[in-house]
Design a protein around this motif. Sequence first.
Motif, PDB file in Angstrom:
ATOM      1  N   GLU A  69      21.133 -37.844  27.586  1.00  0.00           N
ATOM      2  CA  GLU A  69      21.103 -36.825  28.633  1.00  0.00           C
ATOM      3  C   GLU A  69      21.428 -35.441  28.083  1.00  0.00           C
ATOM      4  OE1 GLU A  69      23.772 -38.102  31.673  1.00  0.00           O
ATOM      5  OE2 GLU A  69      22.372 -39.600  32.478  1.00  0.00           O
ATOM      6  N   ASN A  70      21.983 -35.375  26.895  1.00  0.00           N
ATOM      7  CA  ASN A  70      22.403 -34.110  26.311  1.00  0.00           C
ATOM      8  C   ASN A  70      21.558 -33.798  25.075  1.00  0.00           C
ATOM      9  OD1 ASN A  70      24.762 -33.833  28.139  1.00  0.00           O
ATOM     10  ND2 ASN A  70      25.457 -35.659  27.055  1.00  0.00           N
ATOM     11  N   SER A  71      21.200 -32.530  24.899  1.00  0.00           N
ATOM     12  CA  SER A  71      20.224 -32.176  23.864  1.00  0.00           C
ATOM     13  C   SER A  71      20.851 -31.810  22.527  1.00  0.00           C
ATOM     14  CB  SER A  71      19.387 -30.995  24.345  1.00  0.00           C
ATOM     15  OG  SER A  71      20.122 -29.790  24.277  1.00  0.00           O
ATOM     16  N   TYR A  72      22.144 -31.446  22.538  1.00  0.00           N
ATOM     17  CA  TYR A  72      22.818 -31.033  21.297  1.00  0.00           C
ATOM     18  C   TYR A  72      22.074 -29.892  20.609  1.00  0.00           C
ATOM     19  CZ  TYR A  72      25.341 -35.340  22.168  1.00  0.00           C
ATOM     20  OH  TYR A  72      26.096 -36.332  22.775  1.00  0.00           O
ATOM     21  N   PHE A  73      21.346 -29.093  21.403  1.00  0.00           N
ATOM     22  CA  PHE A  73      20.573 -27.934  20.942  1.00  0.00           C
ATOM     23  C   PHE A  73      19.389 -28.320  20.055  1.00  0.00           C
ATOM     24  CE2 PHE A  73      25.160 -26.661  20.935  1.00  0.00           C
ATOM     25  CZ  PHE A  73      25.164 -26.042  22.179  1.00  0.00           C
ATOM     26  N   LEU A  74      19.201 -29.594  19.811  1.00  0.00           N
ATOM     27  CA  LEU A  74      18.150 -30.039  18.899  1.00  0.00           C
ATOM     28  C   LEU A  74      16.755 -29.884  19.507  1.00  0.00           C
ATOM     29  CD1 LEU A  74      19.852 -33.223  17.422  1.00  0.00           C
ATOM     30  CD2 LEU A  74      19.424 -31.047  16.258  1.00  0.00           C
ATOM     31  N   TYR A  75      16.630 -30.059  20.800  1.00  0.00           N
ATOM     32  CA  TYR A  75      15.326 -29.925  21.447  1.00  0.00           C
ATOM     33  C   TYR A  75      14.828 -28.486  21.325  1.00  0.00           C
ATOM     34  CZ  TYR A  75      11.611 -30.432  24.890  1.00  0.00           C
ATOM     35  OH  TYR A  75      10.388 -30.457  25.520  1.00  0.00           O
ATOM     36  N   SER A  76      15.719 -27.517  21.592  1.00  0.00           N
ATOM     37  CA  SER A  76      15.344 -26.113  21.435  1.00  0.00           C
ATOM     38  C   SER A  76      14.980 -25.814  19.986  1.00  0.00           C
ATOM     39  CB  SER A  76      16.484 -25.196  21.884  1.00  0.00           C
ATOM     40  OG  SER A  76      16.690 -25.273  23.278  1.00  0.00           O
ATOM     41  N   PHE A  77      15.741 -26.379  19.060  1.00  0.00           N
ATOM     42  CA  PHE A  77      15.494 -26.158  17.643  1.00  0.00           C
ATOM     43  C   PHE A  77      14.099 -26.641  17.255  1.00  0.00           C
ATOM     44  CE2 PHE A  77      15.820 -26.946  13.094  1.00  0.00           C
ATOM     45  CZ  PHE A  77      16.548 -25.846  12.651  1.00  0.00           C
ATOM     46  N   LEU A  78      13.722 -27.808  17.724  1.00  0.00           N
ATOM     47  CA  LEU A  78      12.405 -28.359  17.409  1.00  0.00           C
ATOM     48  C   LEU A  78      11.285 -27.541  18.044  1.00  0.00           C
ATOM     49  CD1 LEU A  78      13.071 -32.194  17.763  1.00  0.00           C
ATOM     50  CD2 LEU A  78      12.616 -30.943  15.644  1.00  0.00           C
ATOM     51  N   LEU A  79      11.498 -27.094  19.289  1.00  0.00           N
ATOM     52  CA  LEU A  79      10.471 -26.300  19.955  1.00  0.00           C
ATOM     53  C   LEU A  79      10.230 -24.984  19.228  1.00  0.00           C
ATOM     54  CD1 LEU A  79      11.257 -26.820  23.750  1.00  0.00           C
ATOM     55  CD2 LEU A  79       9.333 -27.733  22.463  1.00  0.00           C
ATOM     56  N   ILE A  80      11.307 -24.334  18.806  1.00  0.00           N
ATOM     57  CA  ILE A  80      11.152 -23.078  18.070  1.00  0.00           C
ATOM     58  C   ILE A  80      10.505 -23.338  16.714  1.00  0.00           C
ATOM     59  CG2 ILE A  80      12.410 -21.220  16.912  1.00  0.00           C
ATOM     60  CD1 ILE A  80      12.220 -20.812  19.893  1.00  0.00           C
ATOM     61  N   ALA A  81      10.956 -24.369  16.022  1.00  0.00           N
ATOM     62  CA  ALA A  81      10.416 -24.668  14.696  1.00  0.00           C
ATOM     63  C   ALA A  81       8.928 -24.977  14.745  1.00  0.00           C
ATOM     64  CB  ALA A  81      11.176 -25.837  14.069  1.00  0.00           C
ATOM     65  N   GLN A  82       8.511 -25.761  15.716  1.00  0.00           N
ATOM     66  CA  GLN A  82       7.102 -26.156  15.785  1.00  0.00           C
ATOM     67  C   GLN A  82       6.192 -24.987  16.117  1.00  0.00           C
ATOM     68  OE1 GLN A  82       5.202 -28.246  18.735  1.00  0.00           O
ATOM     69  NE2 GLN A  82       6.076 -27.108  20.443  1.00  0.00           N
ATOM     70  N   GLU A  83       6.717 -23.948  16.749  1.00  0.00           N
ATOM     71  CA  GLU A  83       5.910 -22.782  17.085  1.00  0.00           C
ATOM     72  C   GLU A  83       5.310 -22.143  15.843  1.00  0.00           C
ATOM     73  OE1 GLU A  83       4.998 -21.107  19.923  1.00  0.00           O
ATOM     74  OE2 GLU A  83       5.652 -22.863  21.029  1.00  0.00           O
ATOM     75  N   ALA A  84       6.051 -22.206  14.747  1.00  0.00           N
ATOM     76  CA  ALA A  84       5.539 -21.652  13.505  1.00  0.00           C
ATOM     77  C   ALA A  84       4.865 -22.718  12.654  1.00  0.00           C
ATOM     78  CB  ALA A  84       6.671 -21.004  12.709  1.00  0.00           C
ATOM     79  N   ILE A  85       5.500 -23.852  12.532  1.00  0.00           N
ATOM     80  CA  ILE A  85       5.045 -24.856  11.579  1.00  0.00           C
ATOM     81  C   ILE A  85       3.670 -25.399  11.915  1.00  0.00           C
ATOM     82  CG2 ILE A  85       5.530 -27.153  10.645  1.00  0.00           C
ATOM     83  CD1 ILE A  85       8.538 -26.433  11.105  1.00  0.00           C
TER      84      ILE A  85
END
Length: 415
Positions: free
Chosen positions: A393-409
Amino acid sequence: MNSIQPFFSLFDPRMRPKGSRDPLGSESVWGHLGRRLVGNLTTVTSNLNNFFVSLLSSVYAHQNSDRELAQIQERFARMEQLLAYVRYSIPTLESNSGILGITKVKQRLENETVTGSRIVLGLAAPLLNNQLSMGLWGLYTPAMARAELVEIDNRKLTKTGEKLATYFILQLGSTWDALCKVCDDGELLVSQLKAHAEHFECLIGAPENRARLVEDLIAVNQNCRAQSALYTIANEYLANEMEIGTQPFLNYLSQCGDASLESYARDITQVEPVLVINDAIFTWLQGQHDQPVKEVIDKINQRMNHNTYLIPDSLTSLPNRSFLTSSATLLNAGDSEHYLQSLLQHHLEIMKRRNGAPWVEVRDEKIFVRVVSDTGTLPDIESGFASLSDTFENSYFLYSFLLIAQEAIRKEEKQ
């Protein structure tokens, strides 16, 4: 009447009224664990386009001279709003996604088209109920400050931020001057938007620009030693087109070959089930007003699977560690009576620290509920609480990290 019209917006955790949410203090727990991996992003800073706008708004806010904070904030708000209208005018859905205050953007553009009136920019005409706290100033620039792109007090660019912004502004050319002129005037005509939108789309859509912003934003963080390694692993993960989600990414981290990342991932996967069960039971209790305590304990007891929950000994500085350890021990033992006592006592202490009254307590051997919720349910008896062990239920900020990373990668790889 316009000032009290209902609206929907992203919730800003920093503006949370005392005691209004998080009755068990779970955010401090998962936030502590998440910050060991991600040093600057939050659960709401997941849109790269918003970082482009925040950077350019910070440039305009300080352009040409030193100003008082109120003037800086006014100028920041004008550029943020103008670029919201510009982004909405870009004919691709992807470019529109993530605009804060998009409902009012749409309404005002439609109204201007009908009436021919000018759209006012600035804090006197907010797109959100509170433009500063709920807009990019409050939500996105703190993440930029932790990445050392801006100074948090006044959002002035650092040397790194200036270099990045200059690189983008040079690409905008005369469009940047035109945007600044609109902000200086404090009002916008829809007829101005088409040309601006085309040039702005070229800027934020260029893969090399997105990759450069991502690199400066999340590739490394001085306050989080693990983030550089995390970024490298995220590149590998996204290159394989793996699922973007907290749990699958944690599973990947737990066997990535980096000892620190593996350890942090294991800690999270051990703590998360206890958080989930505690939150599930407490939310269910909010719908049990006037129910006898004995019956409540019996219902909890029927779902005790006597699993092996564990709060790692190494997490000595974990917030609420004593309570979580007690929860794990009592869940393992199937001791529903003492578990309920521990849960409600912990909640009482949390609310006292916030100068608030407890949402749920025991009175005269019955459950007394102040803050009622009918959304909570317990798993069925056959499945028990063990069925929640794999729930995240908790994202540990990892979901945001992946979304930002994939925008470039991913955009970069497809070229």
